[in-house]
Design a protein around this motif. Structure first.
Motif, short mmCIF file in Angstrom:
data_model
loop_
_atom_site.label_atom_id
_atom_site.label_comp_id
_atom_site.label_asym_id
_atom_site.label_seq_id
_atom_site.Cartn_x
_atom_site.Cartn_y
_atom_site.Cartn_z
N GLU A 193 6.55 -14.91 16.49
CA GLU A 193 7.76 -13.80 16.03
C GLU A 193 9.18 -14.28 16.04
OE1 GLU A 193 7.48 -11.76 13.50
OE2 GLU A 193 5.12 -12.49 13.08
N PRO A 194 10.19 -13.92 15.85
CA PRO A 194 11.61 -14.57 16.08
C PRO A 194 12.20 -13.87 17.23
CG PRO A 194 11.57 -14.49 13.85
CD PRO A 194 10.43 -14.04 14.72
N SER A 195 11.70 -12.38 17.33
CA SER A 195 12.10 -11.58 18.72
C SER A 195 10.87 -12.36 19.49
CB SER A 195 10.96 -10.46 18.85
OG SER A 195 9.22 -10.77 18.09
N ASP A 196 10.32 -13.70 20.06
CA ASP A 196 10.00 -14.03 21.38
C ASP A 196 10.01 -15.08 21.52
OD1 ASP A 196 7.78 -12.47 21.11
OD2 ASP A 196 6.62 -13.92 20.10
N GLU B 64 17.31 -9.58 24.15
CA GLU B 64 16.73 -8.37 24.92
C GLU B 64 15.45 -8.98 25.05
OE1 GLU B 64 16.79 -6.66 20.58
OE2 GLU B 64 18.70 -7.41 22.37
N THR B 65 14.80 -9.55 23.71
CA THR B 65 12.76 -9.64 23.76
C THR B 65 12.81 -11.14 23.86
OG1 THR B 65 13.42 -9.50 20.84
CG2 THR B 65 12.85 -7.05 22.58
N TYR B 66 13.43 -12.39 23.70
CA TYR B 66 13.37 -13.03 23.50
C TYR B 66 12.93 -14.24 25.29
CZ TYR B 66 17.22 -16.16 26.35
OH TYR B 66 18.21 -16.84 27.06
N ASN B 67 11.98 -14.61 24.95
CA ASN B 67 11.57 -16.03 26.77
C ASN B 67 11.62 -16.93 26.56
OD1 ASN B 67 10.01 -16.63 28.26
ND2 ASN B 67 7.77 -16.32 27.19
N PRO B 68 12.56 -16.66 27.34
CA PRO B 68 13.60 -18.77 27.73
C PRO B 68 12.76 -19.67 27.25
CG PRO B 68 14.13 -17.00 29.02
CD PRO B 68 12.88 -16.33 28.38
N SER B 69 11.45 -19.64 28.17
CA SER B 69 10.51 -20.41 28.32
C SER B 69 10.02 -20.93 26.77
CB SER B 69 9.10 -20.38 28.59
OG SER B 69 8.29 -19.48 28.43
N ASN B 70 9.96 -19.64 25.31
CA ASN B 70 9.84 -19.97 24.55
C ASN B 70 10.63 -20.98 23.63
OD1 ASN B 70 6.76 -19.16 24.80
ND2 ASN B 70 6.91 -16.88 23.93
N LYS B 71 11.74 -20.64 23.72
CA LYS B 71 13.06 -20.76 23.19
C LYS B 71 13.32 -22.58 23.28
CE LYS B 71 18.40 -21.03 23.85
NZ LYS B 71 18.28 -22.45 24.35
#
Length: 145
Positions: free
Chosen positions: A73-76, A84-91
């Motif tokens: 999901e884009p929120s990840d 507020e909900t994203y994960n830097p490693s996923n980015k």
């Protein structure tokens, strides 16, 4: 020599001049396939480049990358839409894979252009492939003319 000049001027004319009509569909099928490959890889390259640019900018309205990223999901992974909900490693994973896709389609687009030039050269060489010598065989002698 005339067949070569005709093939250089217009692909397939050298085959017509040499009366090798059955080769003409192969000449144009080769060009057609390579032109299709250029178009496909160019469109995918542009799509991936736009997605990468949209992902790395700070404008929330530019979100062309969302349909391209499957399985999450884009929120990840999106720091602009969901700070507020994203994960830097996923980015960083998404950014890296978008860059890999850009490089992949650019490489195969460029190889397709090289393929067009190579196919053109092959068709010209085929047009000039009339036998340089003919072999006549009789019972006693072998004569090269």
């Amino acid at each position: 020599m005339k067949a070569t000049m005709l093939a250089v001027a217009f692909p397939g004319l050298g085959q017509v001049y040499n009366r090798k009509f059955w080769k003409i569909p192969f000449v144009y099928a080769g060009f057609g396939g390579l032109v299709y490959s250029v178009g496909f890889n160019t469109s995918k390259y542009n799509e991936m480049m736009k997605a990468y640019q949209d992902f790395t900018d700070l404008i929330p309205e530019t979100d062309s990358y969302i349909p391209l990223i499957k399985g999450t999901e884009p929120s990840d992974y999106d720091p602009v839409l969901y700070p507020e909900t994203y994960n830097p490693s996923n980015k960083s994973w998404v950014e890296e894979n978008l860059l890999k896709a850009v490089d992949y389609y650019k490489k195969y687009r460029d190889l397709s252009y090289i393929g067009i030039a190579a196919w053109y050269l092959i068709t010209v060489l085929d047009a000039m492939s009339t036998p340089a010598f003919q072999i006549s065989m009789s019972a006693k002698t072998l004569i090269l003319k």
